[in-house]
Each structure stands twice: as C-alpha cells, then as structure tokens.
Scaffold this motif. Structure first.
Motif, PDB file in Angstrom:
ATOM      1  N   ASP A  98      -5.156   1.207  -4.742  1.00 56.52           N
ATOM      2  CA  ASP A  98      -5.170   1.370  -3.289  1.00 56.52           C
ATOM      3  C   ASP A  98      -6.465   0.828  -2.688  1.00 56.52           C
ATOM      4  O   ASP A  98      -6.451   0.247  -1.602  1.00 56.52           O
ATOM      5  N   LYS A  99      -7.580   1.002  -3.408  1.00 55.58           N
ATOM      6  CA  LYS A  99      -8.857   0.483  -2.919  1.00 55.58           C
ATOM      7  C   LYS A  99      -8.836  -1.042  -2.881  1.00 55.58           C
ATOM      8  O   LYS A  99      -9.329  -1.651  -1.936  1.00 55.58           O
ATOM      9  N   ALA A 121      -3.652   9.225 -11.445  1.00 58.79           N
ATOM     10  CA  ALA A 121      -4.129   9.295 -10.069  1.00 58.79           C
ATOM     11  C   ALA A 121      -5.314   8.357  -9.864  1.00 58.79           C
ATOM     12  O   ALA A 121      -5.455   7.746  -8.812  1.00 58.79           O
ATOM     13  N   SER A 147      -5.488   5.206  -7.192  1.00 61.06           N
ATOM     14  CA  SER A 147      -6.489   5.088  -6.140  1.00 61.06           C
ATOM     15  C   SER A 147      -7.279   3.790  -6.285  1.00 61.06           C
ATOM     16  O   SER A 147      -7.703   3.222  -5.284  1.00 61.06           O
ATOM     17  N   GLN A 157       0.835  -1.196   0.000  1.00 62.54           N
ATOM     18  CA  GLN A 157       0.000   0.000   0.000  1.00 62.54           C
ATOM     19  C   GLN A 157       0.867   1.243   0.000  1.00 62.54           C
ATOM     20  O   GLN A 157       1.927   1.279   0.620  1.00 62.54           O
TER      21      GLN A 157
END
Length: 78
Positions: free
Chosen positions: A53-54, A46, A50, A26
């Motif tokens: 990351d989710k 970006a 994300s 992460q």
C-alpha cells in the motif's frame, strides 16, 4: 499541433491511464473488518500488505504530480 504538444498529450494519456490503474489497485479502508474475518491476517501478512500500500500510495503521488505538471505545461504551450 506541434511536436511538443503531441508529446505532452501522449504523456497525459499514459499518466492518466496509469493513475487510474494505480488507484484501483489500492486497497480500501477496511476499518472494523478484522473482527468479521476472524483476524485471519497474520502479523507478516499485514506487514506485506501495508508495504504494498505504501508503494502504491507513493506511485499515486508521483504519477499525480506528473499528470498535473503535464496538464499545466500543455495549457501554457497551447
């Protein structure tokens, strides 16, 4: 040790190693670093970051729950 205890111990070891890897993958909180890099991340870059990351956050939650459940069951069985 019974077969169930050995199986749960193996699940605990695999879950803990997987949890370590997922947490390390992460990205950290990078607050204020956009100004330093000159805003190099585009809108699409970006969004992809994300989304990854989710997925990693969800994997962390799932593996964490599996780890806790295995720990509780192993403690009750033992």
């Amino acid at each position: 040790m019974t077969t169930a205890q050995i199986a749960l111990s193996i699940v605990m070891i695999i879950a803990s190693l997987f949890l370590i890897v997922v947490v390390l993958l992460q990205s950290g909180a990078q607050q204020g670093l956009g100004a330093i890099s000159g805003g190099a991340e585009t809108f699409f870059g970006a969004g992809k970051a994300s989304a990854a990351d989710k997925v990693l956050a969800r994997l962390t939650s799932v593996v964490g729950v599996i780890f806790v459940i295995a720990a509780i069951v192993l403690n009750v069985v033992h």
